[in-house]
Design an enzyme around this catalytic site. Structure first.
Site, PDB file in Angstrom:
ATOM      1  N   ARG A  26       0.743  -1.255   0.109  1.00  0.00           N
ATOM      2  CA  ARG A  26       0.058   0.161  -0.125  1.00  0.00           C
ATOM      3  C   ARG A  26       0.657   1.380  -0.057  1.00  0.00           C
ATOM      4  NH1 ARG A  26      -5.759  -0.589   1.498  1.00  0.00           N
ATOM      5  NH2 ARG A  26      -6.089  -2.196   0.417  1.00  0.00           N
ATOM      6  N   ARG A  39      -7.640  11.572  -5.882  1.00  0.00           N
ATOM      7  CA  ARG A  39      -8.838  10.798  -5.694  1.00  0.00           C
ATOM      8  C   ARG A  39     -10.141  11.883  -5.381  1.00  0.00           C
ATOM      9  NH1 ARG A  39     -12.304   7.998  -2.851  1.00  0.00           N
ATOM     10  NH2 ARG A  39     -12.459   5.814  -2.650  1.00  0.00           N
TER      11      ARG A  39
HETATM   12  O1  CP3 Z   1      -0.004  -1.996  -2.625  1.00  0.00           O
HETATM   13  C1  CP3 Z   1      -0.417  -1.104  -3.350  1.00  0.00           C
HETATM   14  O2  CP3 Z   1       0.177   0.214  -3.122  1.00  0.00           O
HETATM   15  C2  CP3 Z   1      -0.736  -1.504  -4.535  1.00  0.00           C
HETATM   16  C3  CP3 Z   1      -2.331  -1.243  -4.709  1.00  0.00           C
HETATM   17  C4  CP3 Z   1      -3.252  -2.276  -3.871  1.00  0.00           C
HETATM   18  C5  CP3 Z   1      -4.486  -1.661  -3.483  1.00  0.00           C
HETATM   19  N1  CP3 Z   1      -5.242  -2.960  -2.935  1.00  0.00           N
HETATM   20  C6  CP3 Z   1      -5.119  -0.492  -3.442  1.00  0.00           C
HETATM   21  C7  CP3 Z   1      -6.222   0.030  -2.817  1.00  0.00           C
HETATM   22  C8  CP3 Z   1      -2.994  -3.491  -3.642  1.00  0.00           C
HETATM   23  C9  CP3 Z   1      -1.834  -4.465  -3.823  1.00  0.00           C
HETATM   24  C10 CP3 Z   1      -4.222  -3.953  -2.990  1.00  0.00           C
HETATM   25  C11 CP3 Z   1      -4.496  -5.284  -2.572  1.00  0.00           C
HETATM   26  C12 CP3 Z   1      -6.035  -5.521  -1.761  1.00  0.00           C
HETATM   27  N2  CP3 Z   1      -6.869  -5.261  -1.878  1.00  0.00           N
HETATM   28  C13 CP3 Z   1      -5.838  -6.722  -0.848  1.00  0.00           C
HETATM   29  C14 CP3 Z   1      -4.625  -7.548  -0.153  1.00  0.00           C
HETATM   30  C15 CP3 Z   1      -3.887  -6.712   0.679  1.00  0.00           C
HETATM   31  C16 CP3 Z   1      -4.415  -6.503   2.104  1.00  0.00           C
HETATM   32  O3  CP3 Z   1      -4.331  -5.308   2.112  1.00  0.00           O
HETATM   33  O4  CP3 Z   1      -4.637  -7.403   2.444  1.00  0.00           O
HETATM   34  C17 CP3 Z   1      -7.040  -6.611  -0.374  1.00  0.00           C
HETATM   35  C18 CP3 Z   1      -7.763  -7.624   0.892  1.00  0.00           C
HETATM   36  C19 CP3 Z   1      -7.906  -5.802  -0.987  1.00  0.00           C
HETATM   37  C20 CP3 Z   1      -9.258  -5.341  -1.084  1.00  0.00           C
HETATM   38  C21 CP3 Z   1      -9.569  -4.263  -0.577  1.00  0.00           C
HETATM   39  N3  CP3 Z   1      -9.323  -3.080  -1.342  1.00  0.00           N
HETATM   40  C22 CP3 Z   1     -10.058  -3.531   0.579  1.00  0.00           C
HETATM   41  C23 CP3 Z   1     -10.766  -4.660   1.501  1.00  0.00           C
HETATM   42  C24 CP3 Z   1     -10.415  -2.309   0.368  1.00  0.00           C
HETATM   43  C25 CP3 Z   1     -10.903  -1.401   1.469  1.00  0.00           C
HETATM   44  C26 CP3 Z   1      -9.942  -0.965   2.514  1.00  0.00           C
HETATM   45  C27 CP3 Z   1      -9.201   0.075   2.395  1.00  0.00           C
HETATM   46  O5  CP3 Z   1      -8.091   0.146   2.625  1.00  0.00           O
HETATM   47  O6  CP3 Z   1      -9.928   1.219   1.817  1.00  0.00           O
HETATM   48  C28 CP3 Z   1      -9.682  -1.885  -0.789  1.00  0.00           C
HETATM   49  C29 CP3 Z   1      -9.562  -0.353  -1.431  1.00  0.00           C
HETATM   50  C30 CP3 Z   1      -8.132  -0.059  -1.661  1.00  0.00           C
HETATM   51  N4  CP3 Z   1      -7.410  -0.605  -2.604  1.00  0.00           N
HETATM   52  C31 CP3 Z   1      -7.781   1.081  -1.635  1.00  0.00           C
HETATM   53  C32 CP3 Z   1      -6.482   1.301  -2.208  1.00  0.00           C
HETATM   54  C33 CP3 Z   1      -5.414   2.145  -2.327  1.00  0.00           C
HETATM   55  C34 CP3 Z   1      -8.270   2.353  -0.832  1.00  0.00           C
HETATM   56  C35 CP3 Z   1      -9.066   3.201  -1.848  1.00  0.00           C
HETATM   57  C36 CP3 Z   1      -9.437   4.646  -1.404  1.00  0.00           C
HETATM   58  O7  CP3 Z   1     -10.453   4.784  -0.827  1.00  0.00           O
HETATM   59  O8  CP3 Z   1      -8.801   5.483  -1.759  1.00  0.00           O
END
Ligand code: CP3
Length: 348
Positions: A26, A39
């Site tokens: 992340r 965003r």
């Molecule tokens: O790591 C990076 O910078 C690359 C991008 C990336 C994102 N998600 C961007 C994202 C990666 C590799 C992921 C993987 C991901 N996504 C996982 C596996 C890793 C982990 O965290 O366990 C999972 C379970 C997800 C599913 C997911 N996506 C959830 C549960 C959420 C909501 C929770 C949260 O953190 O907001 C997301 C949204 C998400 N994916 C955001 C980002 C930057 C936030 C989006 C925003 O509101 O701007």
């Protein structure tokens, strides 16, 4: 494999590197003011992820600030169910929402007909990011592609979003094993194809995120984590034998050893619960270790961050090693603490 000009790839290929390669899960995201600005204007998360110009820009943001050894493409693990036709949305601050799979007929509706077309913007973003890394002078930074592992993606598909105990998914897997196995097989095929296309578009390494691997008992772990991961690794290696694969079976505890032995991954992402001495002795002879700073230590900064970082580096740098966190950067993390951590790693 000979050494390259990319220490991150060298470590994954089994070398002990002079400098410690690092990146953070992340690393692009809400803790960065430039991400929050974009965003605001882009509308929503999926709009950004499926826009190659924006996805490239966001992938580059942390690299420009901190010069990580790897850039991970800005996307999400839920693009696969989305590309198979499952409804997906991200409401601000609420996390993902999907139309849940409740029965076998919901699985039979999943559909590959628009899969490649749906994911084309991700491949385009990888191409553009590869070009941007070169043109902006980050010749030693590798590009990582990724996907979720079948088990973890299946939990989102069945629960319809995030969950605390995965009770619906686990009971589905126990009660309707054949149907669950069908879903996992669909995800194996989709994930392997997705990763192979990402590599063709420029990814130099791929990571499989199995964030909820720790929810399973040892037998289910073999069935739903190790076996599908091995099949994906075999399929990807058939097309691209030299591209390293990192597995991240988060919270797997001592099942980490079975995972490394059973899947054939080159690198293993350690969560912060893993004991460092155990990992160095047991896992590092078999794979490059990646991890495992607690994101809470990064949130705290100061002496606590220094101590925790030094401990990890002292224990793990004798073998192939990539510094990372044990899970993603928390969105409220001060950027100055990330700066402090980067300076610390670069100085060691
Ligand atoms: O790591 C990076 O910078 C690359 C991008 C990336 C994102 N998600 C961007 C994202 C990666 C590799 C992921 C993987 C991901 N996504 C996982 C596996 C890793 C982990 O965290 O366990 C999972 C379970 C997800 C599913 C997911 N996506 C959830 C549960 C959420 C909501 C929770 C949260 O953190 O907001 C997301 C949204 C998400 N994916 C955001 C980002 C930057 C936030 C989006 C925003 O509101 O701007």
């Amino acid at each position: 494999m000979l050494r390259t000009d990319k220490p991150f790839l060298d470590a994954l290929n089994g070398h002990v590197t002079d400098k410690i390669p690092f990146w953070f899960m992340r690393q692009a995201g809400r803790y960065l003011p430039e991400y929050r600005d974009l965003r605001e204007s882009a509308g929503g998360f999926l709009e950004m992820a499926y826009n190659p110009d924006i996805a490239t820009e966001i992938t580059m943001q942390p690299i420009r600030r901190f010069g990580m050894d790897a850039a991970i493409i800005f996307s999400d693990i839920l693009t696969i169910p989305h590309a198979l036709g499952q409804h997906l949305e991200f409401a601000q601050g609420e996390g993902p929402k999907l139309d849940p799979i409740n029965e076998a007929s919901d699985i039979s509706r999943l559909d590959f007909s628009k899969f490649d077309q749906h994911l084309a913007p991700v491949y385009q973003a990888l191409k553009q990011t590869k070009a941007a890394l070169t043109s902006e002078g980050f010749a030693n930074t590798a590009l990582i592609g990724f996907a979720g592992s079948p088990w973890t993606v299946a939990t989102y598909m069945i629960e319809g979003g995030s969950s605390k105990d995965f009770f619906k998914t686990k009971s589905f897997a126990y009660a309707q094993e054949e149907e669950f196995s069908n879903l996992i097989n669909i995800l194996i095929e989709a994930t392997a194809s997705y990763l192979i296309n990402q590599i063709a578009a420029g990814a130099e390494c791929v990571q499989l995120f199995d964030s909820w691997a720790g929810a399973l008992d040892s037998n289910s772990f073999k069935k739903w984590v190790i076996k599908p991961t091995k099949q994906i690794v075999d399929l990807v290696k058939d097309s691209h034998p030299d591209v390293p694969i990192i597995g991240f079976p988060r919270m797997a505890g001592t099942n980490y050893l079975d995972y490394v032995q059973g899947t054939g991954v080159n690198g293993i992402g350690l969560d912060h619960q893993v004991n460092l001495k155990w990992a160095a002795r047991t896992l590092q002879p078999l794979a490059c270790l990646q991890g495992n700073l607690d994101p809470a230590a990064l949130m705290a900064g100061g002496d606590a961050l220094i101590l925790a970082t030094e401990q990890i580096i002292t224990e793990l740098r004798q073998g192939p090693f990539v510094f990372n966190l044990g899970h993603g950067i928390h969105k409220d993390t001060p950027v100055e603490h990330v700066e402090q951590l980067v300076d610390l790693i670069k100085g060691m």
